[in-house]
Design a protein around this motif. Structure first.
Motif, PDB file in Angstrom:
ATOM      1  N   ILE A   1       0.831  -1.207   0.000  1.00 52.47           N
ATOM      2  CA  ILE A   1       0.000   0.000   0.000  1.00 52.47           C
ATOM      3  C   ILE A   1       0.869   1.263   0.000  1.00 52.47           C
ATOM      4  CG2 ILE A   1      -2.015  -1.126   1.025  1.00 52.47           C
ATOM      5  CD1 ILE A   1      -1.161  -0.177   3.741  1.00 52.47           C
ATOM      6  N   PRO A   2       0.335   2.378  -0.511  1.00 54.67           N
ATOM      7  CA  PRO A   2       1.116   3.618  -0.590  1.00 54.67           C
ATOM      8  C   PRO A   2       1.498   4.159   0.782  1.00 54.67           C
ATOM      9  CG  PRO A   2      -0.987   3.810  -1.776  1.00 54.67           C
ATOM     10  CD  PRO A   2      -1.005   2.511  -1.057  1.00 54.67           C
ATOM     11  N   SER A   3       2.651   4.811   0.846  1.00 54.27           N
ATOM     12  CA  SER A   3       3.127   5.430   2.085  1.00 54.27           C
ATOM     13  C   SER A   3       2.822   6.916   2.096  1.00 54.27           C
ATOM     14  CB  SER A   3       4.641   5.248   2.226  1.00 54.27           C
ATOM     15  OG  SER A   3       4.962   3.915   2.435  1.00 54.27           O
ATOM     16  N   LYS A   4       2.424   7.418   3.252  1.00 47.69           N
ATOM     17  CA  LYS A   4       2.142   8.838   3.440  1.00 47.69           C
ATOM     18  C   LYS A   4       2.721   9.273   4.781  1.00 47.69           C
ATOM     19  CE  LYS A   4      -0.399   9.256  -0.262  1.00 47.69           C
ATOM     20  NZ  LYS A   4       0.034  10.045  -1.407  1.00 47.69           N
ATOM     21  N   ASP A   5       3.087  10.544   4.877  1.00 46.68           N
ATOM     22  CA  ASP A   5       3.624  11.097   6.110  1.00 46.68           C
ATOM     23  C   ASP A   5       2.464  11.486   7.017  1.00 46.68           C
ATOM     24  OD1 ASP A   5       5.166  12.209   8.073  1.00 46.68           O
ATOM     25  OD2 ASP A   5       5.662  14.013   6.942  1.00 46.68           O
ATOM     26  N   MET A   6       2.014  10.551   7.871  1.00 46.35           N
ATOM     27  CA  MET A   6       0.856  10.831   8.718  1.00 46.35           C
ATOM     28  C   MET A   6       1.088  10.440  10.176  1.00 46.35           C
ATOM     29  SD  MET A   6      -1.711   8.008   7.074  1.00 46.35           S
ATOM     30  CE  MET A   6      -1.131   6.317   6.887  1.00 46.35           C
ATOM     31  N   HIS A   7       2.280   9.966  10.511  1.00 47.75           N
ATOM     32  CA  HIS A   7       2.563   9.575  11.890  1.00 47.75           C
ATOM     33  C   HIS A   7       2.492  10.796  12.805  1.00 47.75           C
ATOM     34  CE1 HIS A   7       4.063   7.248  15.199  1.00 47.75           C
ATOM     35  NE2 HIS A   7       4.926   8.200  15.446  1.00 47.75           N
ATOM     36  N   GLY A   8       1.835  10.619  13.957  1.00 42.80           N
ATOM     37  CA  GLY A   8       1.720  11.690  14.939  1.00 42.80           C
ATOM     38  C   GLY A   8       0.627  12.697  14.630  1.00 42.80           C
ATOM     39  N   ASP A   9      -0.143  12.463  13.568  1.00 41.69           N
ATOM     40  CA  ASP A   9      -1.249  13.344  13.196  1.00 41.69           C
ATOM     41  C   ASP A   9      -2.570  12.598  13.324  1.00 41.69           C
ATOM     42  OD1 ASP A   9       0.023  15.858  12.264  1.00 41.69           O
ATOM     43  OD2 ASP A   9       0.987  14.497  10.838  1.00 41.69           O
ATOM     44  N   TRP A  10      -3.650  13.354  13.517  1.00 46.99           N
ATOM     45  CA  TRP A  10      -4.972  12.752  13.546  1.00 46.99           C
ATOM     46  C   TRP A  10      -5.326  12.272  12.144  1.00 46.99           C
ATOM     47  CZ3 TRP A  10      -7.450  11.319  17.744  1.00 46.99           C
ATOM     48  CH2 TRP A  10      -7.088  11.895  18.954  1.00 46.99           C
ATOM     49  N   VAL A  11      -5.856  11.059  12.063  1.00 42.07           N
ATOM     50  CA  VAL A  11      -6.240  10.443  10.795  1.00 42.07           C
ATOM     51  C   VAL A  11      -7.701  10.012  10.902  1.00 42.07           C
ATOM     52  CG1 VAL A  11      -5.805   8.533   9.189  1.00 42.07           C
ATOM     53  CG2 VAL A  11      -3.887   9.580  10.429  1.00 42.07           C
ATOM     54  N   THR A  12      -8.479  10.310   9.872  1.00 42.60           N
ATOM     55  CA  THR A  12      -9.860   9.839   9.788  1.00 42.60           C
ATOM     56  C   THR A  12      -9.941   8.858   8.630  1.00 42.60           C
ATOM     57  OG1 THR A  12     -10.733  11.942  10.591  1.00 42.60           O
ATOM     58  CG2 THR A  12     -12.277  10.489   9.456  1.00 42.60           C
ATOM     59  N   VAL A  13     -10.517   7.699   8.896  1.00 43.35           N
ATOM     60  CA  VAL A  13     -10.746   6.697   7.851  1.00 43.35           C
ATOM     61  C   VAL A  13     -12.239   6.423   7.799  1.00 43.35           C
ATOM     62  CG1 VAL A  13     -10.268   4.355   7.046  1.00 43.35           C
ATOM     63  CG2 VAL A  13      -8.529   5.593   8.348  1.00 43.35           C
ATOM     64  N   THR A  14     -12.808   6.513   6.616  1.00 40.11           N
ATOM     65  CA  THR A  14     -14.220   6.198   6.412  1.00 40.11           C
ATOM     66  C   THR A  14     -14.314   5.172   5.300  1.00 40.11           C
ATOM     67  OG1 THR A  14     -14.811   8.454   7.020  1.00 40.11           O
ATOM     68  CG2 THR A  14     -16.504   7.150   5.939  1.00 40.11           C
TER      69      THR A  14
ATOM     70  N   GLY B   1     -17.676   0.226  -1.536  1.00 45.36           N
ATOM     71  CA  GLY B   1     -16.280  -0.194  -1.466  1.00 45.36           C
ATOM     72  C   GLY B   1     -15.302   0.963  -1.475  1.00 45.36           C
ATOM     73  N   GLU B   2     -15.778   2.175  -1.217  1.00 43.34           N
ATOM     74  CA  GLU B   2     -14.928   3.367  -1.236  1.00 43.34           C
ATOM     75  C   GLU B   2     -14.387   3.668   0.160  1.00 43.34           C
ATOM     76  OE1 GLU B   2     -13.998   5.298  -3.902  1.00 43.34           O
ATOM     77  OE2 GLU B   2     -15.005   3.791  -5.147  1.00 43.34           O
ATOM     78  N   ALA B   3     -13.078   3.808   0.237  1.00 43.03           N
ATOM     79  CA  ALA B   3     -12.419   4.200   1.485  1.00 43.03           C
ATOM     80  C   ALA B   3     -11.828   5.589   1.303  1.00 43.03           C
ATOM     81  CB  ALA B   3     -11.319   3.212   1.839  1.00 43.03           C
ATOM     82  N   THR B   4     -11.953   6.416   2.341  1.00 38.03           N
ATOM     83  CA  THR B   4     -11.374   7.757   2.321  1.00 38.03           C
ATOM     84  C   THR B   4     -10.493   7.914   3.554  1.00 38.03           C
ATOM     85  OG1 THR B   4     -13.329   8.625   1.203  1.00 38.03           O
ATOM     86  CG2 THR B   4     -11.864  10.229   2.234  1.00 38.03           C
ATOM     87  N   PHE B   5      -9.276   8.373   3.338  1.00 42.03           N
ATOM     88  CA  PHE B   5      -8.300   8.607   4.398  1.00 42.03           C
ATOM     89  C   PHE B   5      -8.022  10.107   4.413  1.00 42.03           C
ATOM     90  CE2 PHE B   5      -7.752   4.477   2.537  1.00 42.03           C
ATOM     91  CZ  PHE B   5      -7.612   3.632   3.618  1.00 42.03           C
TER      92      PHE B   5
END
Length: 145
Positions: A95-108, A114-118
Motif C-alpha cells: 500500500i502507498p506510504s504517506k507522512d501521517m505519523h503523529g497526526d490525527w487520521v480519519t478513515v471512512t 467499497g470506497e475508502a477515504t483517508f
C-alpha cells in the motif's frame, strides 16, 4: 449522523493489546510486540465504518480495510488486494506510504460502494476495495504502538 465504529475490544485483548479507557470518548490501545492487527467491529452491506485516531510511539504502521475473511491474518494489510495507507517509515508494503505519523487520521469506509477515504493533514486519499458489499473491518497494523 455518527458513523463512528468501535474497536473490537474483545478481539484486541485476545491479540494481546492492553486497553486503557482515558475518557468516555477516548481509549488507548498498546499493542504487544507484533505485527498484530487492531480491528473495528464488523460492518456489513449498507453500513459505513469510521475511525478517528492518532498513532504515537512506533512510526512504522498502516491502516486500511480488510474483509472479514482476513480477520485472523496479521499481514492482511500487506496483501496485493489491500486498501489502505502506510506511515512514511513502513517499508516493504504493497500500500502507498504517506507522512501521517503523529497526526490525527480519519478513515471512512462505505461497505456498499467499497470506497475508502483517508483524511490527514488536510489531505484526502480515496481508494476502492475489490471486496465491496462483503462484511469488513477497519484495521490498524503495527509492530508496537
Amino acid at each position: 449522523k455518527d458513523f463512528s465504529s468501535s474497536v473490537d475490544i474483545e478481539n484486541a485483548k485476545a491479540r494481546g493489546y492492553s486497553v486503557e479507557v482515558l475518557s468516555d470518548e477516548s481509549i488507548k490501545f498498546v499493542s504487544p510486540h507484533g505485527p498484530v492487527l487492531l480491528v473495528s467491529e464488523t460492518g456489513d452491506d449498507g453500513h459505513f465504518l469510521r475511525w478517528l485516531f492518532l498513532v504515537s510511539g512506533n512510526s512504522s504502521w498502516s491502516v486500511g480495510v480488510i474483509p472479514e475473511a482476513s480477520l485472523e491474518e496479521n499481514h492482511a494489510l500487506m496483501k496485493e488486494d489491500s486498501i489502505g495507507l502506510a506511515s512514511k517509515t513502513l517499508f516493504g508494503g504493497i500500500i502507498p506510504s504517506k507522512d501521517m505519523h503523529g497526526d490525527w487520521v480519519t478513515v471512512t469506509y462505505d461497505i456498499r460502494s467499497g470506497e475508502a477515504t483517508f483524511i490527514f493533514k488536510g489531505m484526502s486519499v480515496q481508494q476502492a476495495a475489490s471486496f465491496r458489499g462483503n462484511p469488513s473491518r477497519l484495521a490498524l497494523w503495527s509492530d508496537c504502538m
